[in-house]
Design an enzyme around this catalytic site. Structure first.
Site, PDB file in Angstrom:
ATOM      1  N   SER A 123     -44.363 -26.822  -7.761  1.00  0.00           N
ATOM      2  CA  SER A 123     -43.691 -25.944  -8.725  1.00  0.00           C
ATOM      3  C   SER A 123     -44.638 -24.894  -9.273  1.00  0.00           C
ATOM      4  O   SER A 123     -44.189 -23.921  -9.872  1.00  0.00           O
ATOM      5  CB  SER A 123     -43.177 -26.773  -9.907  1.00  0.00           C
ATOM      6  OG  SER A 123     -42.292 -27.744  -9.467  1.00  0.00           O
ATOM      7  N   HIS A 144     -39.586 -24.472  -2.591  1.00  0.00           N
ATOM      8  CA  HIS A 144     -39.476 -25.114  -3.899  1.00  0.00           C
ATOM      9  C   HIS A 144     -38.060 -25.609  -4.161  1.00  0.00           C
ATOM     10  O   HIS A 144     -37.168 -24.823  -4.508  1.00  0.00           O
ATOM     11  CB  HIS A 144     -39.921 -24.118  -4.988  1.00  0.00           C
ATOM     12  CG  HIS A 144     -39.968 -24.711  -6.349  1.00  0.00           C
ATOM     13  ND1 HIS A 144     -39.521 -24.061  -7.467  1.00  0.00           N
ATOM     14  CD2 HIS A 144     -40.396 -25.931  -6.770  1.00  0.00           C
ATOM     15  CE1 HIS A 144     -39.680 -24.840  -8.519  1.00  0.00           C
ATOM     16  NE2 HIS A 144     -40.212 -25.981  -8.120  1.00  0.00           N
ATOM     17  N   GLU A 156     -36.309 -22.123  -3.742  1.00  0.00           N
ATOM     18  CA  GLU A 156     -37.071 -20.869  -3.758  1.00  0.00           C
ATOM     19  C   GLU A 156     -38.048 -20.869  -2.579  1.00  0.00           C
ATOM     20  O   GLU A 156     -38.854 -21.789  -2.434  1.00  0.00           O
ATOM     21  CB  GLU A 156     -37.845 -20.737  -5.072  1.00  0.00           C
ATOM     22  CG  GLU A 156     -36.928 -20.557  -6.272  1.00  0.00           C
ATOM     23  CD  GLU A 156     -37.655 -20.623  -7.601  1.00  0.00           C
ATOM     24  OE1 GLU A 156     -37.138 -20.065  -8.580  1.00  0.00           O
ATOM     25  OE2 GLU A 156     -38.734 -21.252  -7.683  1.00  0.00           O
ATOM     26  N   ASN A 195     -38.098 -20.893 -12.812  1.00  0.00           N
ATOM     27  CA  ASN A 195     -38.897 -21.521 -13.870  1.00  0.00           C
ATOM     28  C   ASN A 195     -39.450 -20.505 -14.865  1.00  0.00           C
ATOM     29  O   ASN A 195     -39.692 -20.836 -16.027  1.00  0.00           O
ATOM     30  CB  ASN A 195     -40.028 -22.374 -13.279  1.00  0.00           C
ATOM     31  CG  ASN A 195     -39.507 -23.728 -12.818  1.00  0.00           C
ATOM     32  OD1 ASN A 195     -38.426 -24.139 -13.232  1.00  0.00           O
ATOM     33  ND2 ASN A 195     -40.246 -24.403 -11.968  1.00  0.00           N
TER      34      ASN A 195
HETATM   35  N1  LIG Z   1     -40.208 -33.417 -10.596  1.00  0.00           N
HETATM   36  C1  LIG Z   1     -39.619 -32.236 -10.471  1.00  0.00           C
HETATM   37  O1  LIG Z   1     -38.668 -31.923 -11.198  1.00  0.00           O
HETATM   38  C2  LIG Z   1     -40.082 -31.249  -9.435  1.00  0.00           C
HETATM   39  C3  LIG Z   1     -39.240 -30.198  -9.082  1.00  0.00           C
HETATM   40  C4  LIG Z   1     -39.643 -29.314  -8.081  1.00  0.00           C
HETATM   41  C5  LIG Z   1     -40.884 -29.456  -7.494  1.00  0.00           C
HETATM   42  N2  LIG Z   1     -41.704 -30.475  -7.858  1.00  0.00           N
HETATM   43  C6  LIG Z   1     -42.995 -30.604  -7.167  1.00  0.00           C
HETATM   44  O2  LIG Z   1     -42.882 -31.661  -6.239  1.00  0.00           O
HETATM   45  C7  LIG Z   1     -44.136 -32.318  -6.107  1.00  0.00           C
HETATM   46  C8  LIG Z   1     -43.940 -33.796  -6.370  1.00  0.00           C
HETATM   47  O3  LIG Z   1     -43.442 -33.953  -7.675  1.00  0.00           O
HETATM   48  P1  LIG Z   1     -42.748 -35.335  -8.087  1.00  0.00           P
HETATM   49  O4  LIG Z   1     -42.103 -35.089  -9.385  1.00  0.00           O
HETATM   50  O5  LIG Z   1     -41.960 -35.865  -6.932  1.00  0.00           O
HETATM   51  O6  LIG Z   1     -44.043 -36.260  -8.308  1.00  0.00           O
HETATM   52  P2  LIG Z   1     -44.122 -37.856  -8.286  1.00  0.00           P
HETATM   53  O7  LIG Z   1     -45.338 -38.190  -9.080  1.00  0.00           O
HETATM   54  O8  LIG Z   1     -42.827 -38.481  -8.615  1.00  0.00           O
HETATM   55  O9  LIG Z   1     -44.429 -38.164  -6.729  1.00  0.00           O
HETATM   56  C9  LIG Z   1     -45.622 -37.779  -6.110  1.00  0.00           C
HETATM   57  C10 LIG Z   1     -45.914 -38.786  -5.012  1.00  0.00           C
HETATM   58  O10 LIG Z   1     -47.042 -38.323  -4.268  1.00  0.00           O
HETATM   59  C11 LIG Z   1     -47.718 -39.468  -3.807  1.00  0.00           C
HETATM   60  N3  LIG Z   1     -49.047 -39.096  -3.356  1.00  0.00           N
HETATM   61  C12 LIG Z   1     -50.146 -38.845  -4.091  1.00  0.00           C
HETATM   62  N4  LIG Z   1     -51.180 -38.527  -3.273  1.00  0.00           N
HETATM   63  C13 LIG Z   1     -50.688 -38.562  -2.014  1.00  0.00           C
HETATM   64  C14 LIG Z   1     -51.266 -38.345  -0.735  1.00  0.00           C
HETATM   65  N5  LIG Z   1     -52.542 -38.012  -0.591  1.00  0.00           N
HETATM   66  N6  LIG Z   1     -50.476 -38.474   0.357  1.00  0.00           N
HETATM   67  C15 LIG Z   1     -49.173 -38.821   0.227  1.00  0.00           C
HETATM   68  N7  LIG Z   1     -48.586 -39.042  -0.961  1.00  0.00           N
HETATM   69  C16 LIG Z   1     -49.331 -38.911  -2.059  1.00  0.00           C
HETATM   70  C17 LIG Z   1     -47.688 -40.406  -4.998  1.00  0.00           C
HETATM   71  O11 LIG Z   1     -47.942 -41.745  -4.595  1.00  0.00           O
HETATM   72  C18 LIG Z   1     -46.288 -40.187  -5.529  1.00  0.00           C
HETATM   73  O12 LIG Z   1     -45.368 -41.116  -5.015  1.00  0.00           O
HETATM   74  C19 LIG Z   1     -45.098 -31.638  -7.083  1.00  0.00           C
HETATM   75  O13 LIG Z   1     -45.869 -30.701  -6.367  1.00  0.00           O
HETATM   76  C20 LIG Z   1     -44.179 -30.936  -8.057  1.00  0.00           C
HETATM   77  O14 LIG Z   1     -44.751 -29.754  -8.578  1.00  0.00           O
HETATM   78  C21 LIG Z   1     -41.322 -31.396  -8.797  1.00  0.00           C
END
Ligand SMILES: NC(=O)c1ccc[n+]([C@@H]2O[C@H](COP(=O)([O-])OP(=O)(O)OC[C@H]3O[C@@H](n4cnc5c(N)ncnc54)[C@H](O)[C@@H]3O)[C@@H](O)[C@H]2O)c1
Length: 290
Positions: A123, A144, A156, A195
């Site tokens: 994000s 995104h 996005e 955002n």
């Molecule tokens: N939560 C939201 O609303 C949202 C929305 C859009 C984008 N994002 C983006 O999506 C991404 C993930 O966000 P999230 O909310 O799902 O986070 P989250 O913490 O729920 O999940 C992240 C996952 O990544 C795993 N992880 C960490 N290191 C790793 C590695 N080296 N290899 C494989 N897996 C690994 C963790 O174990 C975890 O399960 C981020 O970059 C965030 O900016 C999040």
């Protein structure tokens, strides 16, 4: 490469976003591998799929055959190499830490086929901060999705200066194949498109709350019943994750140096107490249990 050459998708990270993006890809006919470093997160993602697909059949949203096909399309593995070795398109949805993402992209670039497009769902981290860690920067892009990825239609597609037209075009087309509405963001700007707008609303909502002008519930109600938003800003922050809102605001501040971009003090208080929103059982609102 053309869109029809994309047959296998790998999703890295099975957390909040990754488990839903994987399910979405499998439902739309792509052979999908989902990988995570945490076995229990992978198990949870698999359990989600095993409950979600029959639930969709029960609700009459998909046929039993569709659900069976989708289930057969998706596999879970903790081996990054197994997950990416045949992938045509990789979507990284791992934790929002630049160094971790750069390491993942270097590894993936060494393990995936040379033609593969490598997208990050980040994000806040633009792909130009990651692309130079790979062999093919022109194939590294921001894709995104919004939370929950199975529901929200918008994606996005952010084209940094290093990204080829082909990568952008295939990414836009892939989103359409996944039933989404992609928007082409032509420059890498903080917060991308939506955002930027949402954070302006979050900041204003927090200012109104901290100034004692109105309660949290009333601010949310105003947005829902006056502006037609599906949920108010505080509910939305709880859904997105207060940790993510905090990190994104801090990233914005680091880039702009503008103190107005710093996370709001009341947001920081929740963050410091680990009250990350719905997933933690408590954020702006109390959800009772985790
Ligand atoms: N939560 C939201 O609303 C949202 C929305 C859009 C984008 N994002 C983006 O999506 C991404 C993930 O966000 P999230 O909310 O799902 O986070 P989250 O913490 O729920 O999940 C992240 C996952 O990544 C795993 N992880 C960490 N290191 C790793 C590695 N080296 N290899 C494989 N897996 C690994 C963790 O174990 C975890 O399960 C981020 O970059 C965030 O900016 C999040």
């Amino acid at each position: 490469m053309k869109i029809d050459d994309v047959k296998k998708i790998c999703v890295i990270g099975a957390g909040n976003m990754g488990h839903q993006i994987s399910t979405l890809c499998a439902l739309n006919g792509y052979q999908t591998t989902c990988t995570d470093i945490m076995e229990e997160i992978l198990k949870k993602a698999e359990t989600f799929v095993d409950q979600y697909l029959p639930g969709r059949v029960e609700k009459g949203k998909i046929s039993e055959a569709d659900a069976k096909r989708a289930r057969e399309n998706i596999t879970f593995t903790s081996s990054l190499e197994d997950a990416v070795k045949d992938a045509d398109y990789v979507i990284e949805a791992a934790i929002e830490v630049l160094d971790i993402k750069r390491k993942i992209f270097t590894d993936v670039s060494n393990m995936a086929p040379a033609h593969a497009i490598l997208a990050t769902n980040s994000s806040a981290i633009v792909s130009s901060r990651i692309a130079d860690a790979t062999h093919h920067p022109e194939k590294v892009i921001n894709l995104h999705f919004f939370n929950p990825a199975l529901v929200m239609k918008l994606v996005e597609v952010v084209q940094g200066p290093h990204v080829s037209e082909e990568t952008t075009e295939i990414s836009m087309e892939l989103c359409k194949k996944l039933g989404k509405v992609p928007v082409h963001v032509k420059k890498e700007v903080n917060g991308f498109l939506l955002n930027r707008i949402l954070f302006a609303i979050f900041n204003e909502a927090q200012w109104i709350l901290d100034s004692g002008v109105a309660s949290l519930e009333d601010i949310d109600n105003a947005c829902v019943y006056g502006a037609g938003h599906p949920m108010g800003p505080f509910r939305l922050m709880d859904l997105v994750g207060i940790d993510l809102c905090y990190t994104m605001a801090l990233e914005d501040f680091k880039k702009s140096g503008n103190r107005a971009d710093l996370p709001y003090p009341s947001l920081v208080r929740h963050y410091e107490k680990g009250e990350y929103g719905q997933k933690a059982g408590k954020g702006w609102y109390d959800y009772g249990k985790k």
